[in-house]
Design a protein around this motif. Structure first.
Motif, mmCIF file in Angstrom:
data_model
loop_
_atom_site.group_PDB
_atom_site.id
_atom_site.type_symbol
_atom_site.label_atom_id
_atom_site.label_comp_id
_atom_site.label_asym_id
_atom_site.label_seq_id
_atom_site.Cartn_x
_atom_site.Cartn_y
_atom_site.Cartn_z
ATOM 1 N N PRO A 37 0.830 -1.204 0.000
ATOM 2 C CA PRO A 37 0.000 0.000 0.000
ATOM 3 C C PRO A 37 0.865 1.256 0.000
ATOM 4 C CG PRO A 37 -0.829 -1.590 1.600
ATOM 5 C CD PRO A 37 0.491 -2.116 1.114
ATOM 6 N N GLY A 38 0.459 2.217 -0.819
ATOM 7 C CA GLY A 38 1.164 3.494 -0.865
ATOM 8 C C GLY A 38 2.433 3.490 -1.678
ATOM 9 N N LYS A 39 2.797 2.356 -2.277
ATOM 10 C CA LYS A 39 3.997 2.259 -3.092
ATOM 11 C C LYS A 39 3.621 2.148 -4.567
ATOM 12 C CE LYS A 39 6.897 2.084 0.403
ATOM 13 N NZ LYS A 39 7.890 3.143 0.663
ATOM 14 N N ALA A 40 4.464 2.707 -5.441
ATOM 15 C CA ALA A 40 4.233 2.601 -6.883
ATOM 16 C C ALA A 40 4.645 1.221 -7.369
ATOM 17 C CB ALA A 40 5.025 3.674 -7.619
ATOM 18 N N ILE A 41 3.870 0.653 -8.276
ATOM 19 C CA ILE A 41 4.196 -0.630 -8.900
ATOM 20 C C ILE A 41 5.101 -0.353 -10.092
ATOM 21 C CG2 ILE A 41 3.280 -2.692 -10.026
ATOM 22 C CD1 ILE A 41 0.611 -2.116 -8.610
ATOM 23 N N ARG A 42 6.277 -0.949 -10.101
ATOM 24 C CA ARG A 42 7.240 -0.715 -11.179
ATOM 25 C C ARG A 42 6.881 -1.572 -12.395
ATOM 26 N NH1 ARG A 42 10.886 3.145 -12.280
ATOM 27 N NH2 ARG A 42 11.720 3.022 -10.134
ATOM 28 N N GLY A 43 6.182 -0.972 -13.336
ATOM 29 C CA GLY A 43 5.844 -1.671 -14.565
ATOM 30 C C GLY A 43 4.384 -1.522 -14.931
ATOM 31 N N GLY A 44 3.975 -2.213 -16.002
ATOM 32 C CA GLY A 44 2.601 -2.111 -16.465
ATOM 33 C C GLY A 44 2.317 -0.741 -17.059
ATOM 34 N N ILE A 45 1.159 -0.180 -16.708
ATOM 35 C CA ILE A 45 0.777 1.145 -17.199
ATOM 36 C C ILE A 45 0.374 2.006 -16.005
ATOM 37 C CG2 ILE A 45 -0.647 2.450 -18.824
ATOM 38 C CD1 ILE A 45 -1.116 -0.061 -20.408
ATOM 39 N N PRO A 46 1.339 2.608 -15.309
ATOM 40 C CA PRO A 46 0.995 3.509 -14.217
ATOM 41 C C PRO A 46 0.273 4.758 -14.724
ATOM 42 C CG PRO A 46 3.299 2.810 -14.082
ATOM 43 C CD PRO A 46 2.788 2.400 -15.428
ATOM 44 N N VAL A 47 -0.662 5.248 -13.918
ATOM 45 C CA VAL A 47 -1.388 6.480 -14.223
ATOM 46 C C VAL A 47 -0.674 7.636 -13.531
ATOM 47 C CG1 VAL A 47 -3.568 7.719 -14.011
ATOM 48 C CG2 VAL A 47 -3.568 5.246 -14.443
ATOM 49 N N VAL A 48 -0.169 8.566 -14.317
ATOM 50 C CA VAL A 48 0.521 9.747 -13.789
ATOM 51 C C VAL A 48 -0.478 10.907 -13.749
ATOM 52 C CG1 VAL A 48 2.363 11.412 -14.223
ATOM 53 C CG2 VAL A 48 2.771 8.972 -14.614
ATOM 54 N N PHE A 49 -0.776 11.391 -12.558
ATOM 55 C CA PHE A 49 -1.710 12.505 -12.355
ATOM 56 C C PHE A 49 -1.619 12.924 -10.900
ATOM 57 C CE2 PHE A 49 -5.839 13.869 -10.678
ATOM 58 C CZ PHE A 49 -6.107 14.951 -11.492
ATOM 59 N N PRO A 50 -1.687 14.195 -10.563
ATOM 60 C CA PRO A 50 -1.841 15.383 -11.407
ATOM 61 C C PRO A 50 -0.528 16.100 -11.721
ATOM 62 C CG PRO A 50 -2.340 15.953 -9.143
ATOM 63 C CD PRO A 50 -1.925 14.494 -9.145
ATOM 64 N N GLN A 51 0.597 15.394 -11.551
ATOM 65 C CA GLN A 51 1.886 16.005 -11.896
ATOM 66 C C GLN A 51 2.790 14.968 -12.530
ATOM 67 O OE1 GLN A 51 4.172 18.559 -9.018
ATOM 68 N NE2 GLN A 51 5.764 17.011 -9.302
ATOM 69 N N PHE A 52 3.429 15.349 -13.641
ATOM 70 C CA PHE A 52 4.402 14.477 -14.283
ATOM 71 C C PHE A 52 5.783 14.701 -13.678
ATOM 72 C CE2 PHE A 52 7.702 13.745 -17.474
ATOM 73 C CZ PHE A 52 7.471 12.404 -17.746
ATOM 74 N N ALA A 53 6.442 13.585 -13.308
ATOM 75 C CA ALA A 53 7.811 13.592 -12.798
ATOM 76 C C ALA A 53 7.949 14.623 -11.682
ATOM 77 C CB ALA A 53 8.797 13.826 -13.944
ATOM 78 N N GLY A 54 9.072 15.371 -11.689
ATOM 79 C CA GLY A 54 9.292 16.393 -10.677
ATOM 80 C C GLY A 54 9.013 17.782 -11.194
ATOM 81 N N ARG A 55 8.179 17.874 -12.249
ATOM 82 C CA ARG A 55 7.904 19.167 -12.879
ATOM 83 C C ARG A 55 6.800 19.896 -12.103
ATOM 84 N NH1 ARG A 55 10.025 19.318 -18.122
ATOM 85 N NH2 ARG A 55 8.481 20.874 -18.776
ATOM 86 N N GLY A 56 7.129 20.263 -10.854
ATOM 87 C CA GLY A 56 6.174 20.919 -9.974
ATOM 88 C C GLY A 56 6.588 20.711 -8.536
ATOM 89 N N THR A 57 5.716 21.065 -7.628
ATOM 90 C CA THR A 57 6.030 20.998 -6.200
ATOM 91 C C THR A 57 5.452 19.766 -5.518
ATOM 92 O OG1 THR A 57 4.065 22.314 -5.665
ATOM 93 C CG2 THR A 57 6.120 23.515 -6.080
ATOM 94 N N MET A 58 4.737 18.943 -6.259
ATOM 95 C CA MET A 58 4.055 17.792 -5.688
ATOM 96 C C MET A 58 4.968 16.568 -5.669
ATOM 97 S SD MET A 58 0.295 16.420 -6.873
ATOM 98 C CE MET A 58 -0.118 18.091 -7.382
ATOM 99 N N ILE A 59 4.486 15.492 -5.093
ATOM 100 C CA ILE A 59 5.186 14.221 -5.116
ATOM 101 C C ILE A 59 5.418 13.793 -6.569
ATOM 102 C CG2 ILE A 59 2.999 12.928 -4.955
ATOM 103 C CD1 ILE A 59 4.484 10.844 -3.315
ATOM 104 N N LYS A 60 6.572 13.184 -6.837
ATOM 105 C CA LYS A 60 6.930 12.795 -8.202
ATOM 106 C C LYS A 60 5.836 11.926 -8.829
ATOM 107 C CE LYS A 60 10.500 10.506 -10.955
ATOM 108 N NZ LYS A 60 11.785 9.761 -10.941
ATOM 109 N N HIS A 61 5.431 12.299 -10.035
ATOM 110 C CA HIS A 61 4.399 11.589 -10.811
ATOM 111 C C HIS A 61 3.022 11.625 -10.151
ATOM 112 C CE1 HIS A 61 6.965 10.484 -13.991
ATOM 113 N NE2 HIS A 61 7.501 9.402 -13.488
ATOM 114 N N GLY A 62 2.850 12.475 -9.136
ATOM 115 C CA GLY A 62 1.536 12.628 -8.546
ATOM 116 C C GLY A 62 1.132 11.453 -7.671
ATOM 117 N N PHE A 63 -0.123 11.454 -7.252
ATOM 118 C CA PHE A 63 -0.599 10.473 -6.273
ATOM 119 C C PHE A 63 -1.508 9.404 -6.856
ATOM 120 C CE2 PHE A 63 -3.154 14.453 -5.849
ATOM 121 C CZ PHE A 63 -4.321 14.016 -6.446
ATOM 122 N N ALA A 64 -1.953 9.543 -8.096
ATOM 123 C CA ALA A 64 -2.964 8.612 -8.623
ATOM 124 C C ALA A 64 -2.485 7.170 -8.629
ATOM 125 C CB ALA A 64 -3.383 9.025 -10.033
#
Length: 287
Positions: A57-84
């Protein structure tokens, strides 16, 4: 055309297994609404998931098709790749009025967990369609807030390859790109297909032409609607070896080809919707 589903447990996490009339199959984790397996009717797995991937729980799954939202990578002040990709979504059943066929629908709404990262009120829906030799994944965002909000988004697709050194990505020969492995240096078009070996981390702005990934024994065609940009990533040997949920040599088994809107954010007024779709088609290696 029909789409059947069953609830299954994989890696200790609830998944939906989708099966089309022709025998094609996809598994979707409710954690992140993440497609973790896609096997067309030929039975060959076309997505990569790391053998060291976390399913906690709370960890990103490495692989498949992750949903990136509401921020891509570190291009902003939020957690990397957002929380979705870090939260559990709800399965909303099979819908028949979206996409190109019956679609499994998943939903994420704002709550205390999302407000810890982002104050906006939203509704996110993911649709997964299985066609003969194809999978279509659509992401829809709706602003249910009283004020406008802006976001970036992507489908961070890990495509399995037999041998990275034989893989080539076609369709970006005339596109300029930002080299994220070199502090987003602006690079001119190469005139050649993208090939891999060392770390590759590129953003191709305004480049969503049909793409073709070839790896000697298989071909995947990639098309997108309403996404503006394409991201191409492979960590190369050094970064893979130092990444806890990848490991030495794992970079040889995948290429990420991501359909996204990552350079210029989308702004939605209250009540407005945005959607983006990525479609993958699997073909024999001789195609």
């Amino acid at each position: 055309m029909s789409l059947h589903f069953e609830h299954i447990d994989l890696h200790g996490r609830p998944h939906l297994r989708l099966t089309a009339a022709d025998g094609a199959r996809a598994d979707v984790s409710l954690h992140g609404a993440q497609v973790t397996s896609w096997q067309p009717a030929d039975g060959r797995e076309r997505l990569y998931v790391s053998p060291l991937a976390s399913h906690a729980p709370g960890k990103a799954i490495r692989g498949g098709i992750p949903v990136v939202f509401p921020q891509f990578a570190g291009r902003g002040t939020m957690i990397k790749h957002g929380f979705a990709r870090l939260l559990d979504w709800q399965f909303r059943g099979i819908e028949y009025d979206v996409g190109s066929g019956p679609a499994a629908a998943f939903e994420l709404r704002d709550d205390a967990a999302t407000h810890a990262h982002w104050p906006s009120r939203f509704q996110a829906r993911l649709h997964v369609v299985l066609d003969p030799a194809c999978i279509e994944v659509g992401l829809e965002i709706r602003n249910v807030d009283d004020a406008p909000f802006a976001f970036t988004a992507a489908l961070h697709t890990y495509l399995r390859v037999d041998d990275l050194m034989e893989a080539s990505l076609h369709g970006l020969e005339t596109a300029r790109y930002l080299d994220s492995a070199r502090a987003e240096a602006h690079m001119p078009a190469t005139g050649d297909a993208v090939r891999f070996g060392t770390e590759t981390d590129r953003i191709y702005p305004d480049a969503v032409a049909p793409l073709t990934l070839r790896d000697g024994s298989g071909v995947v065609q990639i098309t997108a609607r309403h996404f503006r940009d394409t991201v191409v990533w492979n960590p190369g040997p050094e970064l893979a070896a130092s990444t806890a949920d990848l490991g030495a040599g794992e970079h040889r088994h995948f290429v990420c080809v991501e359909s996204g809107t990552v350079i210029e954010p989308v702004t939605l007024a209250p009540g407005e919707n945005w959607s983006g779709v990525q479609r993958l088609r699997a073909l024999p290696g001789s195609a």
